[in-house]
Design a protein around this motif. Structure first.
Motif, PDB file in Angstrom:
ATOM      1  N   GLY A 177       7.356  -4.933   5.741  1.00 18.06           N
ATOM      2  CA  GLY A 177       6.447  -3.843   5.373  1.00 18.06           C
ATOM      3  C   GLY A 177       6.785  -2.562   6.104  1.00 18.06           C
ATOM      4  O   GLY A 177       6.685  -1.464   5.532  1.00 18.06           O
ATOM      5  N   TYR A 178       7.174  -2.668   7.363  1.00 16.59           N
ATOM      6  CA  TYR A 178       7.563  -1.474   8.124  1.00 16.59           C
ATOM      7  C   TYR A 178       8.786  -0.819   7.500  1.00 16.59           C
ATOM      8  O   TYR A 178       8.888   0.408   7.445  1.00 16.59           O
ATOM      9  N   VAL A 183      -2.177  -4.539  11.271  1.00 18.90           N
ATOM     10  CA  VAL A 183      -1.159  -3.504  11.092  1.00 18.90           C
ATOM     11  C   VAL A 183      -1.823  -2.136  10.944  1.00 18.90           C
ATOM     12  O   VAL A 183      -1.314  -1.134  11.452  1.00 18.90           O
ATOM     13  N   VAL A 242       2.798  -3.979   4.355  1.00 20.44           N
ATOM     14  CA  VAL A 242       2.894  -5.311   4.953  1.00 20.44           C
ATOM     15  C   VAL A 242       2.099  -6.315   4.118  1.00 20.44           C
ATOM     16  O   VAL A 242       2.564  -7.437   3.861  1.00 20.44           O
ATOM     17  N   PHE A 262       5.794  -8.434   8.692  1.00 25.52           N
ATOM     18  CA  PHE A 262       5.471  -7.190   9.397  1.00 25.52           C
ATOM     19  C   PHE A 262       6.676  -6.251   9.367  1.00 25.52           C
ATOM     20  O   PHE A 262       6.543  -5.056   9.056  1.00 25.52           O
TER      21      PHE A 262
END
Length: 620
Positions: free
Chosen positions: A451-452, A238, A250, A448
């Motif tokens: 976390g974004y 990431v 993330v 993912f």
């Protein structure tokens, strides 16, 4: 004097770099000032930044161009006009210095040039330190990840599903002595994954450290360390695709996930499948990634498929997308896919040939049984929407709203990750037998997006992170330390019989749903033990009933028939509390006494009780 930029290709042409040299040109020769190797994309930004510094401005003011000369900006191929915005005017046009010429200008130039050279020298000396600092940061993160997962391992003392023992540790221990389930007799499972733990057991034996506690904990610690490395790889992926801040969120979501905490240190094939998925994702050539390696990610996928053939499901859309984007498709197939597939499949065939004694393709047998024949329904079935309404929402927990938010916000190039999640859930939904652990491999993809989402929250970011931490901590600790711990705790009572002087006369009968407890891998002595068997019928006999079902249909009658002679009676009986009342007359008649009561769960259901009882046959 004039500014000149000279660019020439370096030896590292694969990195698309050039060596760029800035000169001050005098009538009597060239004075070398600065040389750097830069990527084409960084060239103009670098010198635009330099042009804004006082040092370069001082050089311009300190010198006079030669008669009729001009400030020239010679850029590399494909660039028109002047290459130094801010140094030479637009299009490299002539620009007279405001002052400074002759000997005085030369002296000022020399003094400033030396100061500039010292600055550049210091920066060059610091460059390796920055690299070491980055490496040190990764090392520190790895150490932190290992420490967290080791703690994770220590705080998971419960049982999840029988497969975490019967498809790994018990098979590895069977190489000395033990028991194999019907799946191995039917050639549905391979020895590749258990061989990892068999190697650990053998190493402990050679070191003289094959104590039962080490046999239990070392495999789990190895799994914990692998989980830590996978966490770091997810962070680095990431950070490379986005930035360090997004990577931190993330990684935070990955650590907070209660289901990851609950599962990642267990010796399940699903756990290894998930870890290999993360490692493969790190090398997957997604758009914008410079770490992609077709050979590496395909090798990791192949290893996952060898361990668990259904590992191919999440990767079908990803590999297909890679194939469509790949310009040299024939090379991808001939130089990567085929060699990797043949090598990994060949190794798997050889390993299974050694242990089965015949050539067998267990991956094909596995797919036939679980997918084509759908015989997994023998262990229960669920409605088609179970993963959508229960499975995925439960393993995501409080991450669910952040996952949805992240899916909406994420750029278009990350849609392939979402496609892998949707595809996997839909494919597994077509199978009747469903379990939470089957969709565990898609959880890193979900983290993912979570976390974004956290990274792009404009407000309440800290509150959201705190909410995630607290809301996942409670189920992680409860499921790891309390729920379904009795089937492991009871094995410590069985271990004590190994040190008993009457070990040869001991006989332990586990009257529970089949495979409820581990077996010899958690005892490590040739103690006589038995449990209720439940192999499925593969002959098509509709009237077939396994031993466990026969027992539970009439426990008292089955015991009286099975142990018609007192010499056949076990020395110890282990069963769930729900069974005690039904067989109380048998226990009293045969002289059994309760010696231990062990907590198991707060939510008993069916044949599983809240406690486990240990009865010992009294001496007459």
């Amino acid at each position: 004097m004039a500014f000149i930029v000279r660019r020439k290709p370096t030896k590292s042409t694969k990195r698309n770099c050039t060596t760029t040299t800035l000169f001050f040109q005098f009538p009597d020769g060239d004075l070398h000032l600065d040389t750097h190797t830069l990527k084409h994309s960084d060239f103009y930004g670098y010198f635009n930044t330099r042009a804004s510094t006082g040092w370069y401005r001082a050089q311009r003011r300190a010198v006079t161009p030669p008669a009729g000369g001009s400030l020239r900006g010679r850029a590399g191929p494909g660039r028109a006009g002047g290459g130094l915005s801010g140094l030479a005017g637009a299009g490299g046009q002539q620009e007279e210095p405001p002052h400074g010429s002759g000997a005085g200008g030369r002296r000022r130039l020399g003094s400033r040039w030396r100061r500039g050279r010292r600055l550049l020298t210091r920066r060059r000396l610091l460059a390796p330190r920055r690299l070491l600092s980055a490496a040190g940061g990764t090392s520190a993160l790895t150490a932190l990840a290992v420490a967290v997962r080791v703690l994770n391992c220590a705080l998971v003392r419960t049982s999840f599903v029988p497969d975490e023992y019967w498809q790994s540790l018990e098979v590895a221990h069977r190489m000395a002595y033990g028991h194999l389930t019907w799946e191995w007799a039917q050639r549905l499972r391979g020895y590749s994954y258990p061989l990892l733990f068999a190697s650990i057991y053998k190493a402990l034996q050679l070191l003289g450290k094959d104590d039962v506690q080490l046999l239990i904990w070392v495999p789990r610690l190895v799994q914990a360390v692998l989980a830590a490395f996978a966490d770091v790889k997810l962070y680095l992926l990431v950070r490379h695709l986005e930035n360090a801040e997004t990577a931190k969120y993330v990684y935070f979501c990955q650590l907070c996930s209660w289901f990851t905490w609950y599962s990642c240190t267990r010796t399940l094939t699903n756990t290894m499948e998930t870890l290999l998925t993360i490692f493969a994702l790190y090398y997957y050539p997604i758009k914008g990634s410079k770490m992609g390696s077709s050979c590496k990610y395909l090798t990791l996928i192949a290893l996952a498929i060898v361990i668990r053939p259904t590992a191919a499901i999440p990767w079908i859309p990803l590999v297909f997308s890679h194939f469509l984007r790949e310009q040299r498709k024939a090379d991808l197939i001939l130089h990567n896919c085929i060699p990797v597939g043949l090598v990994t499949l060949g190794i798997s065939l050889i390993i299974d040939r050694v242990f089965f004694g015949e050539w067998v393709l267990v991956q094909l047998n596995f797919l036939k049984f679980n997918v084509l024949q759908n015989l997994g329904t023998l262990y229960g079935s669920h409605p088609w929407h179970w993963y959508l309404t229960q499975g995925l929402p439960i393993i995501l927990g409080t991450h669910l709203p952040f996952f949805i938010h992240g899916c909406v916000l994420a750029p278009k190039r990350y849609r392939i990750f979402l496609m892998a999640v949707i595809w996997t859930v839909l494919v597994y939904s077509t199978l009747s037998h469903k379990e939470f652990r089957f969709i565990y491999p898609v959880l890193p993809f979900c983290m993912f997006f979570c976390g974004y989402s956290l990274k792009h929250l404009k407000a309440w970011k800290k509150s959201a992170a705190s909410f995630l931490l607290v809301s996942n901590l409670l189920p992680a600790l409860y499921t790891g330390l309390i729920h379904q711990r009795g089937t492991l705790d009871v094995m410590s009572h069985v271990q004590e019989l190994c040190n008993d002087s009457n070990q040869s006369q001991a006989f332990v009968f586990i009257m529970m749903p089949c495979h409820s407890t581990p077996f010899y891998s958690h005892v490590h002595c040739p103690l006589k033990m038995r449990f209720l068997q439940c192999p499925p019928d593969l002959t098509g006999n509709e009237s077939y009933i396994d031993e466990a079902d026969v027992f539970y249909s009439n426990p008292l009658g089955w015991l009286n028939k099975e142990f018609y002679n007192d010499t056949l009676l076990p020395s110890h009986l282990i069963f769930f509390s729900v069974l005690e009342q039904e067989i109380s007359s048998f226990l009293a008649l045969k002289g059994y006494e309760k010696t231990a009561t062990i907590f198991h769960t707060h939510v008993p259901q069916g044949r599983v009780g809240s406690h486990i009882y240990v009865y010992r046959k009294g001496l007459k």
